[in-house]
Design a protein around this motif. Structure first.
Motif, PDB file in Angstrom:
ATOM      1  N   MET A   5       0.836  -1.216   0.000  1.00 20.22           N
ATOM      2  CA  MET A   5       0.000   0.000   0.000  1.00 20.22           C
ATOM      3  C   MET A   5       0.866   1.259   0.000  1.00 20.22           C
ATOM      4  SD  MET A   5      -3.134   1.292   0.238  1.00 20.22           S
ATOM      5  CE  MET A   5      -4.220  -0.013   0.739  1.00 20.22           C
ATOM      6  N   LEU A   6       1.656   1.388   1.063  1.00 19.99           N
ATOM      7  CA  LEU A   6       2.472   2.593   1.207  1.00 19.99           C
ATOM      8  C   LEU A   6       3.876   2.217   1.634  1.00 19.99           C
ATOM      9  CD1 LEU A   6       2.114   5.773   1.248  1.00 19.99           C
ATOM     10  CD2 LEU A   6       1.905   5.541   3.722  1.00 19.99           C
ATOM     11  N   GLU A   7       4.859   2.758   0.893  1.00 23.31           N
ATOM     12  CA  GLU A   7       6.248   2.409   1.181  1.00 23.31           C
ATOM     13  C   GLU A   7       7.076   3.694   1.198  1.00 23.31           C
ATOM     14  OE1 GLU A   7       7.440  -1.206   0.700  1.00 23.31           O
ATOM     15  OE2 GLU A   7       9.210  -0.403   1.763  1.00 23.31           O
ATOM     16  N   ILE A   8       7.449   4.116   2.400  1.00 24.33           N
ATOM     17  CA  ILE A   8       8.233   5.343   2.532  1.00 24.33           C
ATOM     18  C   ILE A   8       9.682   4.949   2.778  1.00 24.33           C
ATOM     19  CG2 ILE A   8       8.525   7.510   3.805  1.00 24.33           C
ATOM     20  CD1 ILE A   8       5.633   7.128   4.809  1.00 24.33           C
ATOM     21  N   LYS A   9      10.595   5.495   1.953  1.00 24.64           N
ATOM     22  CA  LYS A   9      12.005   5.136   2.115  1.00 24.64           C
ATOM     23  C   LYS A   9      12.871   6.370   2.289  1.00 24.64           C
ATOM     24  CE  LYS A   9      12.227   0.703  -0.209  1.00 24.64           C
ATOM     25  NZ  LYS A   9      12.180   0.243  -1.600  1.00 24.64           N
ATOM     26  N   ASN A  10      13.617   6.385   3.359  1.00 22.67           N
ATOM     27  CA  ASN A  10      14.631   7.414   3.602  1.00 22.67           C
ATOM     28  C   ASN A  10      14.117   8.835   3.350  1.00 22.67           C
ATOM     29  OD1 ASN A  10      17.186   8.365   4.265  1.00 22.67           O
ATOM     30  ND2 ASN A  10      17.810   8.406   2.094  1.00 22.67           N
ATOM     31  N   LEU A  11      12.961   9.131   3.896  1.00 21.03           N
ATOM     32  CA  LEU A  11      12.330  10.425   3.626  1.00 21.03           C
ATOM     33  C   LEU A  11      12.979  11.558   4.430  1.00 21.03           C
ATOM     34  CD1 LEU A  11       9.918  11.791   2.119  1.00 21.03           C
ATOM     35  CD2 LEU A  11       8.595  11.438   4.206  1.00 21.03           C
ATOM     36  N   HIS A  12      13.372  12.606   3.699  1.00 21.43           N
ATOM     37  CA  HIS A  12      13.899  13.820   4.328  1.00 21.43           C
ATOM     38  C   HIS A  12      13.054  15.000   3.885  1.00 21.43           C
ATOM     39  CE1 HIS A  12      17.839  12.314   5.916  1.00 21.43           C
ATOM     40  NE2 HIS A  12      17.548  11.345   5.060  1.00 21.43           N
ATOM     41  N   VAL A  13      12.515  15.734   4.835  1.00 23.68           N
ATOM     42  CA  VAL A  13      11.641  16.847   4.503  1.00 23.68           C
ATOM     43  C   VAL A  13      12.055  18.076   5.296  1.00 23.68           C
ATOM     44  CG1 VAL A  13       9.265  17.714   4.557  1.00 23.68           C
ATOM     45  CG2 VAL A  13       9.689  15.284   4.124  1.00 23.68           C
ATOM     46  N   SER A  14      12.016  19.224   4.619  1.00 19.22           N
ATOM     47  CA  SER A  14      12.256  20.453   5.375  1.00 19.22           C
ATOM     48  C   SER A  14      11.215  21.492   4.979  1.00 19.22           C
ATOM     49  CB  SER A  14      13.664  20.983   5.116  1.00 19.22           C
ATOM     50  OG  SER A  14      13.824  21.248   3.744  1.00 19.22           O
ATOM     51  N   ILE A  15      11.034  22.417   5.875  1.00 23.90           N
ATOM     52  CA  ILE A  15      10.147  23.539   5.572  1.00 23.90           C
ATOM     53  C   ILE A  15      10.876  24.812   5.943  1.00 23.90           C
ATOM     54  CG2 ILE A  15       8.908  23.385   7.791  1.00 23.90           C
ATOM     55  CD1 ILE A  15       6.403  24.226   5.980  1.00 23.90           C
ATOM     56  N   GLU A  16      10.864  25.741   5.018  1.00 21.05           N
ATOM     57  CA  GLU A  16      11.594  26.999   5.210  1.00 21.05           C
ATOM     58  C   GLU A  16      12.993  26.746   5.772  1.00 21.05           C
ATOM     59  OE1 GLU A  16       8.782  29.284   7.440  1.00 21.05           O
ATOM     60  OE2 GLU A  16       7.362  29.151   5.790  1.00 21.05           O
ATOM     61  N   GLU A  17      13.708  25.861   5.099  1.00 20.46           N
ATOM     62  CA  GLU A  17      15.109  25.540   5.443  1.00 20.46           C
ATOM     63  C   GLU A  17      15.253  24.705   6.720  1.00 20.46           C
ATOM     64  OE1 GLU A  17      17.839  27.608   3.272  1.00 20.46           O
ATOM     65  OE2 GLU A  17      15.968  27.056   2.259  1.00 20.46           O
ATOM     66  N   LYS A  18      14.139  24.507   7.418  1.00 17.86           N
ATOM     67  CA  LYS A  18      14.244  23.784   8.687  1.00 17.86           C
ATOM     68  C   LYS A  18      13.976  22.300   8.433  1.00 17.86           C
ATOM     69  CE  LYS A  18      12.213  23.500  13.219  1.00 17.86           C
ATOM     70  NZ  LYS A  18      11.088  23.763  14.069  1.00 17.86           N
ATOM     71  N   LYS A  19      14.938  21.450   8.822  1.00 18.47           N
ATOM     72  CA  LYS A  19      14.762  20.007   8.604  1.00 18.47           C
ATOM     73  C   LYS A  19      13.806  19.447   9.642  1.00 18.47           C
ATOM     74  CE  LYS A  19      19.043  19.072   6.253  1.00 18.47           C
ATOM     75  NZ  LYS A  19      20.454  19.423   6.469  1.00 18.47           N
TER      76      LYS A  19
ATOM     77  N   TYR B 264       3.060   4.538  -3.552  1.00 18.36           N
ATOM     78  CA  TYR B 264       1.681   4.307  -3.113  1.00 18.36           C
ATOM     79  C   TYR B 264       0.994   3.432  -4.152  1.00 18.36           C
ATOM     80  CZ  TYR B 264      -3.235   5.370  -1.979  1.00 18.36           C
ATOM     81  OH  TYR B 264      -4.569   5.287  -1.669  1.00 18.36           O
ATOM     82  N   ASN B 265       0.758   2.202  -3.808  1.00 22.03           N
ATOM     83  CA  ASN B 265       0.138   1.246  -4.735  1.00 22.03           C
ATOM     84  C   ASN B 265       0.806   1.239  -6.110  1.00 22.03           C
ATOM     85  OD1 ASN B 265      -1.802   0.226  -2.948  1.00 22.03           O
ATOM     86  ND2 ASN B 265      -3.100   2.026  -3.302  1.00 22.03           N
ATOM     87  N   GLY B 266       2.124   1.236  -6.100  1.00 17.89           N
ATOM     88  CA  GLY B 266       2.846   1.172  -7.361  1.00 17.89           C
ATOM     89  C   GLY B 266       3.035   2.518  -8.038  1.00 17.89           C
ATOM     90  N   LYS B 267       2.466   3.576  -7.470  1.00 15.51           N
ATOM     91  CA  LYS B 267       2.640   4.914  -8.069  1.00 15.51           C
ATOM     92  C   LYS B 267       3.611   5.729  -7.230  1.00 15.51           C
ATOM     93  CE  LYS B 267      -1.793   5.672 -10.352  1.00 15.51           C
ATOM     94  NZ  LYS B 267      -2.824   4.717  -9.870  1.00 15.51           N
ATOM     95  N   ASN B 268       4.288   6.657  -7.898  1.00 11.31           N
ATOM     96  CA  ASN B 268       5.132   7.605  -7.181  1.00 11.31           C
ATOM     97  C   ASN B 268       4.234   8.679  -6.574  1.00 11.31           C
ATOM     98  OD1 ASN B 268       6.850   9.540  -6.266  1.00 11.31           O
ATOM     99  ND2 ASN B 268       7.993   9.759  -8.185  1.00 11.31           N
TER     100      ASN B 268
END
Ligand SMILES: Nc1ncnc2c1ncn2[C@@H]1O[C@H](COP(=O)(O)OP(=O)(O)OP(=O)(O)O)[C@@H](O)[C@H]1O
Ligand SMILES: [Mg+2]
Lengths: 248, 485
Positions: free
Chosen positions: A1-15, A62-66
């Motif tokens: 269903m859902l496969e999250i790998k090594n996710l890095h997210v920042s907002i306004e330069e803040k990790k 997500y179900n085979g989709k990016n």
């Protein structure tokens, strides 16, 4: 269903999310727990496609989709649902009309015709009854002057009417009274089947007594620091985040 | 099916362009040369077979026009209008000899109205709505005439009324908007072509909505609408008008004068859905909509209520107003004005309180997107005799994007210490979180904007007659297409 790998997210330069992995299969319920500000809501927004978040690294399948390539409404119509921690008020838009618009948007996306008015009314009535939401409520403007708990129930009504494949519940239990907590949990349990999945974000083990998770994850500072089964929630209740994170 | 829903459905099938009413109709026209002069006025009057007094009235108005300066107060960027470079009269040849029945009307014209969702033929007529259809300078047909005349209601084109009800026209025409009011009012009085005339006799409640559908078809032609509605004592009427025009690169002028008179205990409800061609995204073409609308609550306990949804036109300049003369009379103004791309709107109302215990209510919702500018301009004037007068005004502006503007210019003048005036105003940007919430529920960005804006306008839209409300809601969404994302 859902496969999250090594996710890095920042907002306004803040990790904010710093290398998160999470894999959710069909039919599973995952609980996500973690201290305030650890990135839980951020994860839910990134999954549902809110802008202003910068994805610095990682992939989400997500179900085979990016997933990251889909627009917000495409993700929604592909069955991703977010029950908001702070649902929005929309003045001048009747709740029932909003529900109808949402349902028909999805049907349109799927190439189906609009839902017949009578069929819709029936569906809404039965789902609202299950959640102990009065018809009066549905005539009011969406979430406007709803109490905190009423807003949370409204999120679950929308979820049950849209029957998503992947539902993220962001602190839906916060603000619910004891009866409402039970009713909402029953609503979620009713929806559970082998084809859909849930990511339940909560601070309280109590909710997990009602909605039994298959997995419990603990997030701290943008990473999942520990995963386990239901017993992890119990352990957490006992020891608190500090100690658990240290033993991770 | 509601008339208006039909309209939308039908016009939606007309083409892929953003403006769904942009087609034009091929008809042979009678059109005197361009230019504004006495000859043209005489020509118009002769074409309409008018009595002498009407021609004199027009010529006098033209003299007044020549003396008046162009109004300067609006916050609009109006290019100099060359009055000599415009046609003042254009009618399809086939309508010259006043067709006796619909069978004699050019099928192309009937088709136009059918495409617009306004079928005029008996079998297909809209139920519950009597329609007067105005094509360029002339009324094409009026439906339900017989049923209305049985009640003593007069509903016909103003050209016809000049001949059939001269006493009413003489008494009331220009009685609410004096010829000398301002230059557009004078211009209209000189060259007005067609529009509707309504008289509701004493004690009659008009059982259907009366409606006029204005269509500008011919190129380079100004449309000078003149409408006069009189509600005699204890009567009621609800009137709606709709407007569309083909897409053309040149600007076209629609200058209307609309006068309403309500006598004792009478009520007039006047609704407009204005969707003239707004021009393209760069601001090329579109209608200049310069409208003077004014209602006189002459009788005691009378009421006039204006509801307008203004989505079209390159420039809108319009202030439907109420003169509250009768004691206890009420004036209301409910307005939604939407401007997108390069559109400009300067609209609002004037409430003039003269009688005792008069009250007025103003609800204005302005929505701006693209590079558009939207101004609410209003005047509440309470004269010294207007003891106990009340006004409530609320002006809300919503901005979509960073390049548009909203302005609120309320004037309040009160010469009476018993009176009470309340004014509230807000300006906000469309809420990104609301948009995200709607999109998370599967609405695409345009539907989400449409939904939120319709919610924002609800207080106004709910005053429209049911048949119009659905159309208006869709129009609100359509006119904001392309404003986000
Ligand atoms: N727009 C923003 N700009 C700067 N910082 C932000 C922004 N949005 C979120 N943050 C920060 O990101 C961090 C994670 O926030 P998030 O809302 O994901 O926490 P959470 O785990 O859901 O917390 P809670 O349990 O309190 O709901 C917080 O420190 C928050 O202040
Ligand atoms: Mg949170």
């Amino acid at each position: 269903m859902l496969e999250i790998k090594n996710l890095h997210v920042s907002i306004e330069e803040k990790k904010i999310i710093k290398g998160l992995d999470l894999s959710i299969n069909k039919g599973e319920v995952h609980a996500l727990m973690g201290p305030n500000g650890s990135g839980k809501s951020t994860l839910s927004y990134v999954l549902s496609g809110k802008d202003k978040y910068e994805i610095n690294d990682g992939t989400i399948d997500y179900n085979g989709k990016n997933l990251l390539e889909l627009d917000v409404d495409e993700r929604a119509n592909e069955g991703l649902f977010l029950a908001f921690q702070y649902p929005m008020e929309i003045p001048g838009v009747q709740t029932s009309f909003f529900l109808k618009t949402a349902i028909n948007s999805k049907r349109k996306y799927l190439g189906q015709s609009e839902m017949d008015a009578l069929e819709f009314a029936k569906l809404m009535k039965s789902k609202a009854e299950e959640l102990n939401i009065s018809t009066e409520m549905l005539k009011r403007d969406l979430n406007v002057n709803y109490s905190g708990g009423e807003k949370k129930k409204q999120e679950i009504l929308q979820m049950s009417m849209l029957s998503p494949k992947m539902a993220i519940l962001d602190e839906t239990d916060s603000g619910l009274d004891i009866d409402a907590l039970r009713i909402v949990s029953e609503g979620v349990n009713k929806l559970r089947n082998n084809d859909n999945s849930f990511l339940v974000i909560t601070h309280y083990q109590r909710l997990l007594n009602y909605i039994k998770p298959d997995f419990v994850h603990i997030i701290a500072d943008g990473k999942i620091v520990k995963s386990g089964d239901y017993s992890l929630a119990l352990e957490l209740e006992e020891k608190g985040y500090e100690e658990i994170s240290q033993t991770a | 099916m509601a008339a208006t829903e039909q309209t939308i459905k039908q016009v939606n099938t007309l083409g892929s362009s953003d403006y769904k009413y942009g087609f034009s109709t091929e008809v042979d026209e009678i059109r005197p040369p361009k230019g504004l002069n006495e000859e043209i006025i005489k020509f118009i009057s002769a074409q309409k077979d008018e009595p002498e007094w009407m021609l004199e009235w027009r010529l006098n108005a033209f003299k007044v026009f020549n003396k008046l300066p162009k109004p300067q107060w609006a916050k609009l960027n109006i290019p100099e209008i060359d009055y000599q470079d415009c046609y003042y009269y254009s009618i399809p040849k086939s309508l010259k000899d006043k067709p006796k029945s619909l069978d004699e009307i050019d099928p192309e014209i009937l088709k136009t109205y059918e495409k617009l969702g306004i079928p005029l033929k008996e079998q297909k007529m809209l139920s519950g709505i009597a329609v007067d259809a105005v094509f360029d300078s002339v009324s094409v047909a009026t439906t339900y005439k017989k049923q209305l005349s049985d009640l003593g209601i007069v509903f016909c084109s103003i050209s016809e009324a000049v001949k059939t009800h001269p006493e009413l026209v003489k008494k009331y025409l220009g009685s609410v908007i004096p010829v000398s009011d301002h230059s557009f009012a004078a211009l209209n009085s000189a060259v007005f072509t067609d529009g509707s005339f309504i008289y509701i006799p004493e004690g009659v409640r008009c059982p259907v909505e009366l409606s006029t559908y204005f269509r500008i078809n011919a190129m380079n032609t100004g449309q000078f609408e003149r409408t006069l509605i009189i509600a005699d004592k204890d009567s009621y009427v609800s009137y709606l008008e709709g407007c569309t025009a083909p897409m053309r690169d040149e600007n076209q002028l629609h200058a209307a004068n609309v006068e309403l008179v309500a006598l004792d205990n009478a009520e007039i409800k006047y609704s407009t859905v204005q969707n003239w061609y707004p021009g393209d995204k760069e601001g090329k073409g579109g209608i200049y909509n310069f409208v003077t609308k004014r209602g006189a609550c002459r009788g005691k306990n009378s009421k006039i209520s204006w509801t307008q949804v203004e989505t079209g036109s390159a420039i809108t300049w319009k202030y439907p107003s109420c003169i509250l003369q009768g004691d206890n009379s009420k004036g209301e103004f409910y307005s939604v004005a939407i401007t997108n791309n390069m559109q400009q709107a300067d609209t609002g109302t004037k409430m003039i309180h003269i009688g005792k215990n008069t009250s007025s209510k103003i609800i204005s919702k302005g929505i701006s997107a693209g590079k558009a500018n939207n101004t609410y301009r209003g005047l509440v004037n309470i004269l010294s005799k207007a003891k106990n007068a009340r006004n409530f005004t609320q002006c809300d502006s919503l901005l979509i994007g960073n390049q548009c503007g909203a302005h609120t210019v309320p004037y309040i003048e009160s010469s009476n210490s018993d009176s009470m005036v309340e004014h509230e105003a807000t300006t906000s940007k469309i809420n990104e979180d609301q948009l995200f919430y709607c999109q998370q529920r599967g609405l695409n960005s345009e539907d989400a904007v449409g939904l939120i804006v319709n919610g924002f306008c609800k207080e106004v839209l709910q005053h429209l007659p049911m048949e119009f409300a659905v159309e208006a809601q869709k129009l609100v969404a359509i006119s904001l297409e392309g404003s986000v994302g």
